[in-house]
Motif scaffolding. Structure first.
Motif, mmCIF file in Angstrom:
data_model
loop_
_atom_site.group_PDB
_atom_site.id
_atom_site.type_symbol
_atom_site.label_atom_id
_atom_site.label_comp_id
_atom_site.label_asym_id
_atom_site.label_seq_id
_atom_site.Cartn_x
_atom_site.Cartn_y
_atom_site.Cartn_z
ATOM 1 N N UNK A 144 0.865 -1.179 0.000
ATOM 2 C CA UNK A 144 0.000 0.000 0.000
ATOM 3 C C UNK A 144 0.902 1.229 0.000
ATOM 4 N N UNK A 145 0.712 2.109 -0.969
ATOM 5 C CA UNK A 145 1.536 3.317 -1.076
ATOM 6 C C UNK A 145 0.716 4.516 -0.621
ATOM 7 N N UNK A 146 1.297 5.290 0.311
ATOM 8 C CA UNK A 146 0.610 6.444 0.881
ATOM 9 C C UNK A 146 1.258 7.747 0.416
ATOM 10 N N UNK A 147 0.413 8.772 0.347
ATOM 11 C CA UNK A 147 0.892 10.127 0.065
ATOM 12 C C UNK A 147 0.004 11.116 0.808
ATOM 13 N N UNK A 148 0.609 11.934 1.643
ATOM 14 C CA UNK A 148 -0.107 12.989 2.371
ATOM 15 C C UNK A 148 -1.342 12.457 3.083
ATOM 16 N N UNK A 149 -1.195 11.286 3.734
ATOM 17 C CA UNK A 149 -2.284 10.741 4.530
ATOM 18 C C UNK A 149 -3.294 9.920 3.781
ATOM 19 N N UNK A 150 -3.118 9.770 2.462
ATOM 20 C CA UNK A 150 -4.098 9.067 1.624
ATOM 21 C C UNK A 150 -3.446 7.831 1.015
ATOM 22 N N UNK A 151 -4.193 6.726 0.933
ATOM 23 C CA UNK A 151 -3.724 5.550 0.213
ATOM 24 C C UNK A 151 -3.898 5.776 -1.282
ATOM 25 N N UNK A 152 -2.807 5.706 -2.014
ATOM 26 C CA UNK A 152 -2.816 5.986 -3.446
ATOM 27 C C UNK A 152 -3.039 4.723 -4.263
ATOM 28 N N UNK A 153 -2.385 3.636 -3.872
ATOM 29 C CA UNK A 153 -2.516 2.379 -4.608
ATOM 30 C C UNK A 153 -2.221 1.217 -3.684
ATOM 31 N N UNK A 154 -2.991 0.158 -3.842
ATOM 32 C CA UNK A 154 -2.737 -1.102 -3.152
ATOM 33 C C UNK A 154 -2.639 -2.191 -4.210
ATOM 34 N N UNK A 155 -1.610 -3.013 -4.131
ATOM 35 C CA UNK A 155 -1.482 -4.090 -5.101
ATOM 36 C C UNK A 155 -0.320 -4.993 -4.781
ATOM 37 N N UNK A 156 -0.194 -6.059 -5.542
ATOM 38 C CA UNK A 156 0.958 -6.945 -5.397
ATOM 39 C C UNK A 156 2.203 -6.221 -5.896
ATOM 40 N N UNK A 157 3.386 -6.731 -5.565
ATOM 41 C CA UNK A 157 4.600 -6.127 -6.127
ATOM 42 C C UNK A 157 4.551 -6.036 -7.654
ATOM 43 N N UNK A 158 4.023 -7.055 -8.328
ATOM 44 C CA UNK A 158 3.895 -7.000 -9.783
ATOM 45 C C UNK A 158 2.989 -5.842 -10.213
ATOM 46 N N UNK A 159 1.864 -5.657 -9.504
ATOM 47 C CA UNK A 159 0.945 -4.556 -9.829
ATOM 48 C C UNK A 159 1.650 -3.208 -9.728
ATOM 49 N N UNK A 160 2.377 -3.025 -8.625
ATOM 50 C CA UNK A 160 3.021 -1.731 -8.377
ATOM 51 C C UNK A 160 4.073 -1.443 -9.433
ATOM 52 N N UNK A 161 4.845 -2.464 -9.799
ATOM 53 C CA UNK A 161 5.930 -2.273 -10.765
ATOM 54 C C UNK A 161 5.406 -2.068 -12.174
ATOM 55 N N UNK A 162 4.437 -2.878 -12.589
ATOM 56 C CA UNK A 162 3.992 -2.856 -13.980
ATOM 57 C C UNK A 162 2.831 -1.907 -14.237
ATOM 58 N N UNK A 163 2.025 -1.619 -13.213
ATOM 59 C CA UNK A 163 0.818 -0.817 -13.424
ATOM 60 C C UNK A 163 0.675 0.299 -12.388
ATOM 61 N N UNK A 164 1.653 1.189 -12.281
ATOM 62 C CA UNK A 164 1.515 2.313 -11.345
ATOM 63 C C UNK A 164 0.349 3.207 -11.754
ATOM 64 N N UNK A 165 -0.443 3.644 -10.757
ATOM 65 C CA UNK A 165 -1.672 4.365 -11.088
ATOM 66 C C UNK A 165 -1.432 5.830 -11.416
ATOM 67 N N UNK A 166 -0.309 6.384 -10.977
ATOM 68 C CA UNK A 166 -0.062 7.800 -11.257
ATOM 69 C C UNK A 166 1.441 8.073 -11.202
ATOM 70 N N UNK A 167 1.818 9.313 -11.423
ATOM 71 C CA UNK A 167 3.231 9.685 -11.467
ATOM 72 C C UNK A 167 3.922 9.502 -10.124
ATOM 73 N N UNK A 168 3.180 9.659 -9.029
ATOM 74 C CA UNK A 168 3.775 9.488 -7.695
ATOM 75 C C UNK A 168 4.257 8.053 -7.506
#
Length: 355
Positions: A249-273
């Motif tokens: 789970x990746x957080x930014x400024x108190x908000x959860x930005x994306x939750x996923x498996x390591x493969x999800x995070x590496x291959x399908x990042x949801x935004x520039x952060x």
């Protein structure tokens, strides 16, 4: 926020709409702001800041499955450490629901919280927090003393978990006689002494040298493989997260930005952060073939089979079939064909993202 569901089954931890707001009359101010904004999270946070409050954790919802290693990461100030302290009730949440094994601990009284921390929760922090006047074994056995366990049983259990963290023979040493990595091993052993159901680790290796850090990551994975604890692990290091996590789970400024498996995070990042976190990650080492394979209605003729497996990394798969041009089969754990993948798709998955 993109949220990949936790594995099936009743969750070990369930968070629903959790807020942690710092400031005078935080709960009343949050309720008022939510009413004024119609429950909009971003607008509520802005309104709270305008009124001099700090919305450190904002409307967080996720589940952690039994036996899962759930990593929460983000930059300094993202709210990750505040979130784990709220989940563990080291600080009182402002609003929401946090259930551990079905029990809402935000409503638990002081006596119940003491019992939970004594019997069910193991916690490891960046700063070791060892008692300097106690031996290693006495430090590890301290939570057992609080449970009322007798001295012989306490020492026997302490020796057992010290062997688990590779400190057999150092039980009668004092913390000052140990290296930083060994002191952190003592902290890990102490957190495991009561055989907790849940294991909370807040940047436990970040103060250590890179080599010692990698060794302790390996030991954490070994312990996790043996014990299967439900773990919530905080880090700011994407490499560490990818190495140990079942989900991130990746957080930014108190908000959860994306939750996923390591493969999800590496291959399908949801935004520039998120993309910035993974920009320098060697994707082929962390992403697996099953994340990019397809299963067509009918299998094409595939005369060449380089023996790909769904759990192979993309780098390994490319090395096996670089010279092939036709789609190749990918075999599932049951021994049957799970899908096919084109070598060109493997290569495309490793192409750097556009700036």
């Amino acid at each position: 926020m993109q949220d990949r569901p936790a594995p099936a089954g009743a969750p070990a931890i369930s968070c629903r709409g959790v807020w942690q707001v710092f400031g005078v009359n935080a709960r009343a101010s949050l309720d008022l702001a939510l009413g004024e904004t119609g429950g909009d999270t971003a607008a509520t946070a802005r309104l709270l800041r305008q009124r001099g409050l700090i919305p450190a954790v904002q409307d967080i919802t996720f589940d952690v499955a039994e036996g899962e290693v759930f990593v929460i990461m983000g930059l300094s100030g993202s709210g990750k450490s505040t979130l784990i302290r709220t989940i563990a009730r080291l600080i009182d949440g402002t609003a929401g629901e946090i259930r551990i094994a079905g029990e809402d601990i935000l409503t638990a009284d002081a006596r119940r919280l003491l019992a939970l921390r004594r019997d069910k929760l193991g916690m490891v922090f960046q700063h070791f927090g060892l008692f300097p006047h106690m031996t290693v074994a006495e430090n590890v056995a301290f939570p057992l003393k609080m449970q009322g366990m007798g001295p012989e049983q306490r020492r026997a259990r302490a020796l057992e978990v010290l062997e688990l963290v590779s400190l057999k023979g150092r039980e009668d040493s004092f913390p000052r006689q140990l290296s930083g990595g060994q002191q952190q091993r003592v902290g890990i052993a102490r957190s495991l002494a009561v055989n907790p159901d849940l294991w909370f680790l807040d940047e436990p290796f970040s103060a250590l040298d890179p080599l010692i850090r990698r060794q302790l990551q390996d030991e954490f994975l070994s312990i996790q493989a043996d014990l299967g604890k439900t773990s919530v692990f905080i880090t700011h290091d994407i490499s560490e997260a990818l190495k140990i996590a079942d989900r991130i789970a990746i957080m930014r400024d108190g908000v959860l930005v994306q939750i996923g498996t390591p493969d999800d995070i590496v291959l399908n990042p949801v935004n520039d952060y998120v993309r910035e976190f993974t920009r320098d990650v060697p994707k082929g080492r962390h992403a697996h073939v099953e994340t990019i394979m397809t299963l067509p209605a009918s299998l094409p003729r595939m005369p060449d089979d380089p023996g790909l497996r769904a759990n192979m990394t993309i780098d390994s798969a490319l090395a096996a079939c670089m010279s092939l041009y036709q789609p190749v089969p990918v075999w599932g754990a049951n021994g049957e064909i799970a899908g096919v993948v084109k070598p060109s798709d493997l290569a495309s998955a490793l192409t750097p993202d556009e700036l």
